[in-house]
Design a protein around this motif. Structure first.
Motif, PDB file in Angstrom:
ATOM      1  N   THR A   1       0.825  -1.203   0.000  1.00  0.00           N
ATOM      2  CA  THR A   1       0.000   0.000   0.000  1.00  0.00           C
ATOM      3  C   THR A   1       0.861   1.256   0.000  1.00  0.00           C
ATOM      4  N   TRP A   2       1.914   1.260   0.795  1.00  0.00           N
ATOM      5  CA  TRP A   2       2.820   2.411   0.845  1.00  0.00           C
ATOM      6  C   TRP A   2       3.466   2.655  -0.516  1.00  0.00           C
ATOM      7  N   LEU A   3       3.948   1.589  -1.156  1.00  0.00           N
ATOM      8  CA  LEU A   3       4.572   1.735  -2.471  1.00  0.00           C
ATOM      9  C   LEU A   3       3.585   2.297  -3.490  1.00  0.00           C
ATOM     10  N   ALA A   4       2.377   1.742  -3.501  1.00  0.00           N
ATOM     11  CA  ALA A   4       1.377   2.199  -4.468  1.00  0.00           C
ATOM     12  C   ALA A   4       1.002   3.655  -4.228  1.00  0.00           C
ATOM     13  N   ARG A   5       0.959   4.072  -2.979  1.00  0.00           N
ATOM     14  CA  ARG A   5       0.621   5.461  -2.677  1.00  0.00           C
ATOM     15  C   ARG A   5       1.762   6.409  -3.024  1.00  0.00           C
ATOM     16  N   GLU A   6       2.994   6.001  -2.716  1.00  0.00           N
ATOM     17  CA  GLU A   6       4.136   6.881  -2.937  1.00  0.00           C
ATOM     18  C   GLU A   6       4.530   6.988  -4.408  1.00  0.00           C
ATOM     19  N   ARG A   7       4.153   5.978  -5.202  1.00  0.00           N
ATOM     20  CA  ARG A   7       4.533   5.980  -6.613  1.00  0.00           C
ATOM     21  C   ARG A   7       3.270   5.846  -7.475  1.00  0.00           C
ATOM     22  N   PRO A   8       2.628   6.936  -7.776  1.00  0.00           N
ATOM     23  CA  PRO A   8       1.395   6.875  -8.577  1.00  0.00           C
ATOM     24  C   PRO A   8       1.653   6.175  -9.915  1.00  0.00           C
ATOM     25  N   GLY A   9       0.785   5.242 -10.254  1.00  0.00           N
ATOM     26  CA  GLY A   9       0.942   4.481 -11.485  1.00  0.00           C
ATOM     27  C   GLY A   9       1.637   3.150 -11.295  1.00  0.00           C
ATOM     28  N   LEU A  10       2.346   2.965 -10.173  1.00  0.00           N
ATOM     29  CA  LEU A  10       3.021   1.693  -9.915  1.00  0.00           C
ATOM     30  C   LEU A  10       2.009   0.598  -9.622  1.00  0.00           C
ATOM     31  N   VAL A  11       2.178  -0.558 -10.256  1.00  0.00           N
ATOM     32  CA  VAL A  11       1.370  -1.738  -9.964  1.00  0.00           C
ATOM     33  C   VAL A  11       2.159  -2.628  -9.005  1.00  0.00           C
ATOM     34  N   VAL A  12       1.536  -3.039  -7.906  1.00  0.00           N
ATOM     35  CA  VAL A  12       2.224  -3.860  -6.908  1.00  0.00           C
ATOM     36  C   VAL A  12       1.547  -5.224  -6.816  1.00  0.00           C
ATOM     37  N   HIS A  13       2.349  -6.262  -6.961  1.00  0.00           N
ATOM     38  CA  HIS A  13       1.871  -7.636  -6.786  1.00  0.00           C
ATOM     39  C   HIS A  13       2.205  -8.053  -5.356  1.00  0.00           C
ATOM     40  N   ALA A  14       1.186  -8.196  -4.531  1.00  0.00           N
ATOM     41  CA  ALA A  14       1.377  -8.596  -3.136  1.00  0.00           C
ATOM     42  C   ALA A  14       0.955 -10.048  -2.973  1.00  0.00           C
ATOM     43  N   SER A  15       1.758 -10.807  -2.242  1.00  0.00           N
ATOM     44  CA  SER A  15       1.396 -12.216  -2.039  1.00  0.00           C
ATOM     45  C   SER A  15       1.793 -12.674  -0.662  1.00  0.00           C
ATOM     46  N   ASP A  16       1.036 -13.640  -0.157  1.00  0.00           N
ATOM     47  CA  ASP A  16       1.331 -14.261   1.125  1.00  0.00           C
ATOM     48  C   ASP A  16       0.687 -15.641   1.111  1.00  0.00           C
ATOM     49  N   ARG A  17       1.297 -16.590   1.782  1.00  0.00           N
ATOM     50  CA  ARG A  17       0.704 -17.928   1.823  1.00  0.00           C
ATOM     51  C   ARG A  17      -0.494 -17.990   2.767  1.00  0.00           C
ATOM     52  N   SER A  18      -0.637 -16.989   3.631  1.00  0.00           N
ATOM     53  CA  SER A  18      -1.703 -16.955   4.630  1.00  0.00           C
ATOM     54  C   SER A  18      -2.982 -16.370   4.048  1.00  0.00           C
ATOM     55  N   ALA A  19      -4.090 -17.082   4.242  1.00  0.00           N
ATOM     56  CA  ALA A  19      -5.384 -16.570   3.798  1.00  0.00           C
ATOM     57  C   ALA A  19      -5.743 -15.289   4.545  1.00  0.00           C
ATOM     58  N   ALA A  20      -5.479 -15.253   5.846  1.00  0.00           N
ATOM     59  CA  ALA A  20      -5.793 -14.061   6.638  1.00  0.00           C
ATOM     60  C   ALA A  20      -4.962 -12.871   6.194  1.00  0.00           C
ATOM     61  N   ALA A  21      -3.687 -13.110   5.887  1.00  0.00           N
ATOM     62  CA  ALA A  21      -2.822 -12.018   5.436  1.00  0.00           C
ATOM     63  C   ALA A  21      -3.265 -11.503   4.078  1.00  0.00           C
ATOM     64  N   ALA A  22      -3.533 -12.398   3.137  1.00  0.00           N
ATOM     65  CA  ALA A  22      -3.947 -11.961   1.808  1.00  0.00           C
ATOM     66  C   ALA A  22      -5.238 -11.153   1.873  1.00  0.00           C
ATOM     67  N   ALA A  23      -6.196 -11.621   2.666  1.00  0.00           N
ATOM     68  CA  ALA A  23      -7.448 -10.875   2.813  1.00  0.00           C
ATOM     69  C   ALA A  23      -7.200  -9.517   3.458  1.00  0.00           C
ATOM     70  N   SER A  24      -6.307  -9.461   4.434  1.00  0.00           N
ATOM     71  CA  SER A  24      -5.990  -8.203   5.113  1.00  0.00           C
ATOM     72  C   SER A  24      -5.303  -7.229   4.169  1.00  0.00           C
ATOM     73  N   ALA A  25      -4.372  -7.727   3.360  1.00  0.00           N
ATOM     74  CA  ALA A  25      -3.662  -6.854   2.426  1.00  0.00           C
ATOM     75  C   ALA A  25      -4.614  -6.219   1.423  1.00  0.00           C
ATOM     76  N   ALA A  26      -5.576  -6.995   0.951  1.00  0.00           N
ATOM     77  CA  ALA A  26      -6.562  -6.444   0.023  1.00  0.00           C
ATOM     78  C   ALA A  26      -7.399  -5.355   0.700  1.00  0.00           C
ATOM     79  N   LEU A  27      -7.763  -5.579   1.965  1.00  0.00           N
ATOM     80  CA  LEU A  27      -8.555  -4.590   2.698  1.00  0.00           C
ATOM     81  C   LEU A  27      -7.740  -3.335   2.999  1.00  0.00           C
ATOM     82  N   THR A  28      -6.467  -3.501   3.340  1.00  0.00           N
ATOM     83  CA  THR A  28      -5.609  -2.340   3.601  1.00  0.00           C
ATOM     84  C   THR A  28      -5.451  -1.490   2.353  1.00  0.00           C
ATOM     85  N   ALA A  29      -5.226  -2.138   1.219  1.00  0.00           N
ATOM     86  CA  ALA A  29      -5.105  -1.395  -0.038  1.00  0.00           C
ATOM     87  C   ALA A  29      -6.395  -0.642  -0.347  1.00  0.00           C
ATOM     88  N   ALA A  30      -7.537  -1.293  -0.155  1.00  0.00           N
ATOM     89  CA  ALA A  30      -8.823  -0.657  -0.437  1.00  0.00           C
ATOM     90  C   ALA A  30      -9.074   0.524   0.505  1.00  0.00           C
TER      91      ALA A  30
END
Length: 376
Positions: free
Chosen positions: A249-278
């Motif tokens: 989220t920080w990278l995407a905010r600091e660099r407008p236009g940057l696409v960030v691929h975020a991944s984690d093996r944890s279902a809870a982490a992946a769901a949280s990352a999507a919510l944080t970005a949103a």
């Protein structure tokens, strides 16, 4: 119990002499739940298994006659280990447990729940609330763990959702909490926690059990202080082992236009990352995947990978996790691409980074952490 738990494997997760696929806590859960499992035998969907590490609880339940067993495991590697162990033991495909997200559909109508106690009380509360929302009124929950990772607060958390919580005798340094009698059904599903970090001007959203929860751990905060210099002209970046998605989220905010691929093996982490970005308005450029490493990305496809590697496999400290993630980063980086990594200085990862990724320079160091950049 006819199933040989010693025959289970952890793969594709780390394996080693001191890393087992089933332990004394699994065996105690199964012994204490034997009568309940016998009563539920043959009843479709009566048995649910949650946070089973590698399939010991789920496969033993099937062996005891449970049918249409529903399972939720947070790590994707746990799901794959369960599937591999089922094949290895010759469990017919029609009898194999079915993996589902942590949701009301997982527990609907369940009469017996077998689970491993998570270390996080927030995770335990989220699981308990999910069970209490839709399980059968007479459900019994058998939640086991190693005594060194248990606390009296776990009884209190379960006691908020259930009328009765019994504590088993200790055996081989393990204990089981047995919860029964659903109290008042939750009016609505438990929402993930969120917190505003004023120093970063970010709102962090986290499901229970995600590393650091809604806080920003000090290693990540140190990394973000220097990350502005990382491959500034990259069109995309990777947040590997993303946790709650702070770095992505920080990278995407600091660099407008940057696409960030975020991944984690944890279902809870992946769901949280999507919510944080949103929550921070960058979900259109943060693409979150639950994956083992970077299996979803092609070779030599990225110029920047960012990583704050975990160093625990369950309760064990193990450098094999970092080695796996470094190798994944090396595979995905294009020639000249860089892995920016923060790590506890006492772990001395630099030689491993040199061997696995390429020439490595120190970017920053403080009393506890080191940030390095490794060039592919």
């Amino acid at each position: 119990m006819a199933i040989d738990l010693d025959a289970l494997r952890r793969a594709p997760d780390l394996e080693g002499p001191n890393l087992v696929a089933a332990d004394a806590a699994d065996r105690l859960v199964l012994d204490l739940a034997a009568d309940a499992l016998a009563a539920a035998a043959g009843v479709p969907g009566a048995v649910v298994v949650i946070d089973d590490a590698y399939g010991a609880l789920a496969l033993a339940a099937v062996d005891a006659g449970a049918r249409e067993v529903r399972v939720h495991q947070d790590p994707i590697t746990g799901e794959r280990a369960l599937a591999a162990n089922a094949r290895r033991l010759g469990v017919p495909e029609s009898d194999r447990p079915r993996s589902l997200p942590l949701s009301p559909a997982l527990v609907a109508g369940a009469r017996v729940v077998l689970m491993r106690l998570p270390r996080s009380l927030d995770r335990l509360d989220e699981v308990a609330a999910t069970i209490a929302s839709d399980a059968a009124p007479d459900v019994r929950v058998f939640a086991g763990g190693r005594i060194k990772h248990m606390s009296l607060a776990m009884n209190e958390v379960l006691g908020r959702r259930f009328e009765r919580v019994d504590v088993s005798h200790a055996r081989q340094k393990s204990r089981v909490l047995v919860a029964s009698g659903i109290g008042a059904r939750p009016a609505e599903p438990l929402r993930p926690a969120e917190r505003r970090d004023d120093r970063l001007a970010l709102t962090v959203v986290a499901h229970g059990g995600v590393f650091a929860g809604t806080s920003v751990d000090i290693g990540t905060r140190f990394l973000l202080g220097v990350l502005g210099d990382a491959v500034p002209d990259a069109a995309s970046a990777v947040d590997l082992a993303c946790g709650s998605g702070v770095v992505a989220t920080w990278l995407a905010r600091e660099r407008p236009g940057l696409v960030v691929h975020a991944s984690d093996r944890s279902a809870a982490a992946a769901a949280s990352a999507a919510l944080t970005a949103a929550e921070n308005g960058v979900d259109d450029r943060v693409r979150v995947t639950r994956a083992d490493g970077l299996e979803h990305l092609p070779d030599a496809s990225e110029r920047l990978v960012v990583l704050n590697p975990p160093f625990h496999s369950d309760a064990a400290v193990h450098t094999g996790i970092a080695a796996h993630l470094f190798a994944e980063a090396a595979r995905v980086l294009e020639p000249g691409g860089e892995l920016w990594c923060v790590w506890n200085s006492h772990l001395r990862y630099r030689p491993l980074l040199e061997r696995t990724v390429g020439p490595t320079r120190q970017v920053a160091r403080n009393a506890k952490f080191t940030v390095t950049a490794s060039v592919r």
